[in-house]
Scaffold this motif. Sequence first.
Motif, short mmCIF file in Angstrom:
data_model
loop_
_atom_site.label_atom_id
_atom_site.label_comp_id
_atom_site.label_asym_id
_atom_site.label_seq_id
_atom_site.Cartn_x
_atom_site.Cartn_y
_atom_site.Cartn_z
N VAL A 11 0.96 -1.34 0.02
CA VAL A 11 0.19 -0.16 -0.06
C VAL A 11 1.06 1.45 -0.08
O VAL A 11 0.69 2.03 -0.55
CB VAL A 11 -0.87 -0.40 1.01
CG1 VAL A 11 -2.21 1.33 1.38
CG2 VAL A 11 -1.82 -1.22 1.20
N LYS A 12 1.22 1.44 0.70
CA LYS A 12 2.79 2.68 0.87
C LYS A 12 3.52 2.71 -0.15
O LYS A 12 3.17 4.54 -1.09
CB LYS A 12 3.34 2.05 2.12
CG LYS A 12 2.77 2.37 4.12
CD LYS A 12 4.08 2.40 4.21
CE LYS A 12 3.80 2.28 5.88
NZ LYS A 12 4.76 2.25 6.90
N THR A 13 4.12 2.27 -0.82
CA THR A 13 5.09 1.98 -2.69
C THR A 13 3.46 2.35 -3.59
O THR A 13 4.53 3.15 -4.24
CB THR A 13 5.55 0.70 -2.76
OG1 THR A 13 4.80 -0.47 -2.39
CG2 THR A 13 6.88 0.65 -1.88
N ALA A 14 2.36 1.40 -2.74
CA ALA A 14 1.65 2.34 -4.13
C ALA A 14 1.59 3.67 -4.39
O ALA A 14 1.39 4.62 -5.49
CB ALA A 14 0.40 1.86 -3.82
N GLU A 15 0.98 4.33 -3.03
CA GLU A 15 0.86 5.72 -2.64
C GLU A 15 1.78 6.53 -3.17
O GLU A 15 1.78 7.74 -3.96
CB GLU A 15 0.17 5.95 -1.34
CG GLU A 15 -1.21 5.01 -0.80
CD GLU A 15 -1.33 5.15 0.26
OE1 GLU A 15 -3.08 5.17 0.65
OE2 GLU A 15 -0.98 5.63 1.51
N LEU A 16 2.73 6.25 -2.29
CA LEU A 16 4.03 6.55 -2.83
C LEU A 16 4.32 6.58 -4.25
O LEU A 16 4.11 7.60 -5.41
CB LEU A 16 5.53 5.95 -2.31
CG LEU A 16 6.72 7.25 -2.61
CD1 LEU A 16 7.04 7.96 -2.14
CD2 LEU A 16 7.85 6.35 -2.45
N SER A 17 3.37 5.52 -5.49
CA SER A 17 4.16 5.53 -6.84
C SER A 17 3.01 7.04 -7.25
O SER A 17 3.04 7.39 -8.51
CB SER A 17 3.86 4.17 -7.10
OG SER A 17 5.19 3.22 -7.07
N GLY A 56 -4.77 1.50 -7.07
CA GLY A 56 -5.63 1.68 -5.85
C GLY A 56 -6.12 0.68 -5.53
O GLY A 56 -6.80 0.06 -4.60
N ALA A 57 -7.50 0.49 -6.97
CA ALA A 57 -7.77 -0.82 -6.56
C ALA A 57 -6.99 -2.00 -5.72
O ALA A 57 -7.69 -2.73 -5.51
CB ALA A 57 -8.59 -0.99 -8.07
N GLU A 58 -5.88 -2.21 -6.96
CA GLU A 58 -5.14 -3.59 -6.65
C GLU A 58 -5.73 -3.50 -5.39
O GLU A 58 -5.19 -5.07 -4.76
CB GLU A 58 -4.01 -3.41 -7.89
CG GLU A 58 -3.47 -4.32 -7.70
CD GLU A 58 -2.15 -4.68 -8.34
OE1 GLU A 58 -1.20 -6.03 -8.11
OE2 GLU A 58 -2.27 -3.92 -9.45
N TYR A 59 -5.16 -2.46 -4.33
CA TYR A 59 -4.65 -2.72 -3.50
C TYR A 59 -5.68 -2.48 -2.10
O TYR A 59 -4.43 -1.77 -0.49
CB TYR A 59 -2.93 -1.86 -2.73
CG TYR A 59 -1.75 -2.52 -3.78
CD1 TYR A 59 -1.14 -3.43 -2.83
CD2 TYR A 59 -1.90 -2.39 -5.19
CE1 TYR A 59 0.02 -4.42 -3.84
CE2 TYR A 59 -0.25 -2.64 -5.57
CZ TYR A 59 0.25 -3.28 -4.66
OH TYR A 59 1.47 -4.49 -5.15
N ASN A 60 -6.59 -1.64 -2.32
CA ASN A 60 -8.27 -2.10 -1.46
C ASN A 60 -7.62 -0.76 -1.67
O ASN A 60 -8.15 -0.37 -0.41
CB ASN A 60 -7.65 -2.94 -1.33
CG ASN A 60 -9.47 -3.18 -0.56
OD1 ASN A 60 -10.55 -3.12 -1.50
ND2 ASN A 60 -9.83 -3.42 0.42
N ILE A 61 -7.18 0.72 -2.26
CA ILE A 61 -6.95 1.49 -1.79
C ILE A 61 -8.49 2.57 -2.00
O ILE A 61 -8.58 2.68 -3.01
CB ILE A 61 -5.57 2.54 -2.50
CG1 ILE A 61 -4.65 2.32 -1.71
CG2 ILE A 61 -5.63 4.20 -1.24
CD1 ILE A 61 -3.41 3.35 -2.08
N SER A 62 -8.43 3.34 -0.99
CA SER A 62 -10.73 4.08 -1.12
C SER A 62 -10.25 4.97 -1.61
O SER A 62 -9.40 5.58 -2.34
CB SER A 62 -10.77 4.39 0.38
OG SER A 62 -11.58 4.86 0.10
N SER A 119 1.13 11.23 5.85
CA SER A 119 0.53 10.73 5.64
C SER A 119 0.45 8.81 4.85
O SER A 119 -0.33 8.01 5.80
CB SER A 119 -0.72 11.20 5.44
OG SER A 119 -0.65 10.94 3.49
N ILE A 120 1.44 8.88 4.35
CA ILE A 120 2.06 7.89 3.25
C ILE A 120 3.16 7.00 4.52
O ILE A 120 2.34 5.48 4.54
CB ILE A 120 2.65 7.79 2.30
CG1 ILE A 120 1.37 8.99 1.25
CG2 ILE A 120 3.23 6.76 1.33
CD1 ILE A 120 2.42 9.03 -0.11
#
Length: 464
Positions: free
Chosen positions: A339-345, A375-381, A447-448
């Motif tokens: 999740v963290k690296t997804a958000e950072l990306s 985001g959907a792949e890692y279930n991020i809202s 926040s990340i």
Amino acid sequence: MNNSEIKLNFYGGRYMVFVPMILALMALFYIASQNADIPAYWVAFLLPLILIMPFVKDKREYSEIIIRGFSSEVAMMLVAAVIMAGISGVILNESGLVKTLAAYLVDFNLSGDNFVVASFILTCIVTFSTGTSVGSIFVVGPILYPVGYLLGSYPPLLIGAIVSGAAFGDNLSPVSDTTIASAATQEMDLGGVVKSRLKYSIPAAVITMIIYAFSSGGGEVVGGVNEYVGNPQPLSLIFLLVPAVIIYFSFRQHHLLESLSYGVITGLGLGLITGIIEVGEILSVPEQFGAGGIILEGIQNAVPTVILVLILFAQINLLKEGGGIKIIMEKMGGFVRGVKTAELSIISLLISLNVVTGLNTAAIIGSGEIANKMGAEYNISGYRRANLLDCAGSTLNYLLPYMVPVVVGSMMSTMFSPVDDAVQVTTMQVVTHQYYPWVMLVILLLSIVTGYGRTFMSVKEDKI
């Protein structure tokens, strides 16, 4: 035909799908460095789509892909919203609200650093109401800069506060094209996006206000402010109901266009009742074959952004249906481990596009599809994804010397200097004296790392 089954082939291999965007980005980097107006961006995005045509094997399918991009539901939503928001902005400008608020600041005997803080707050209010950062700088700058200068505010701090306030308003306003774009690309309701963004924007604004309160400059009181502000017009304050109405209906999860329509109706109604706006100002025909009025001005103000949105979505749809998004996801998969690296990306991609294009709206639209899928792949809202995009667009968009808000802020110090020997505030001074983007960047990264504000997708998230 299902979009996922479409395979667009190019002479030269599948990576040719990226050529139009690469050519556009190359042109945009030059355009941004020259501080060009938005119409130049139309050419940068459209011409590569035309030039790539000979390299496409199925030219009919390519043409259909471009048309589907122009006419996509999200694009049409943005077009309608930008037009309605433009009309709301003109109504607020006509109301005299800004001059009234500035006059009250003078009446409160604010000067020096206190006026800097007040200018930040006032610009926040105005930009939140109008939804346009650059437009708001043009609205408040001619009033606040000369008044603050004469009252002893340090010029770089004063300009920095105005641009910072514009960044806050653009970041949070429900009628901002960036807010609308972030909500639309992540398929979330506008009210929920604005409400969820409060946890990022409000702390950043409070911290920024505190920094300005404890900053000090070298301004000297000159006097003579009456030339720039007249007597307060208390009736104009009622026009703050316009953004309030839009926010209320957005929070109640009414359709975006419904909320914006109620805002326009409220503004026109208040204008007619108070006499601030006359019927002839809503629509006028000043001469044969001519046209004018508040509604038309709002539409005209929106046209540059509308055309840009349409062409951008054509580019994005080419990447989507031509396999480009899939290739990017495959390449980024090697870096993204959670999740963290997804958000950072997501924020890295947004900031990179913003740096190259010079437009945060374009960057949000350009990275929105990838943010949605990753985001959907890692279930991020969807709310979290929308906030990552828009908050990231509120950072370097205001922290590079060639960015439009920075250049416009510097221009204000020359165009509206109240004394002949005043020194221009340079773009680098604007960058180093506006604090909201810096604070937002820190909050975003924290926040990340810490998970502050992170939420995950429910079984069925609300759609627009």
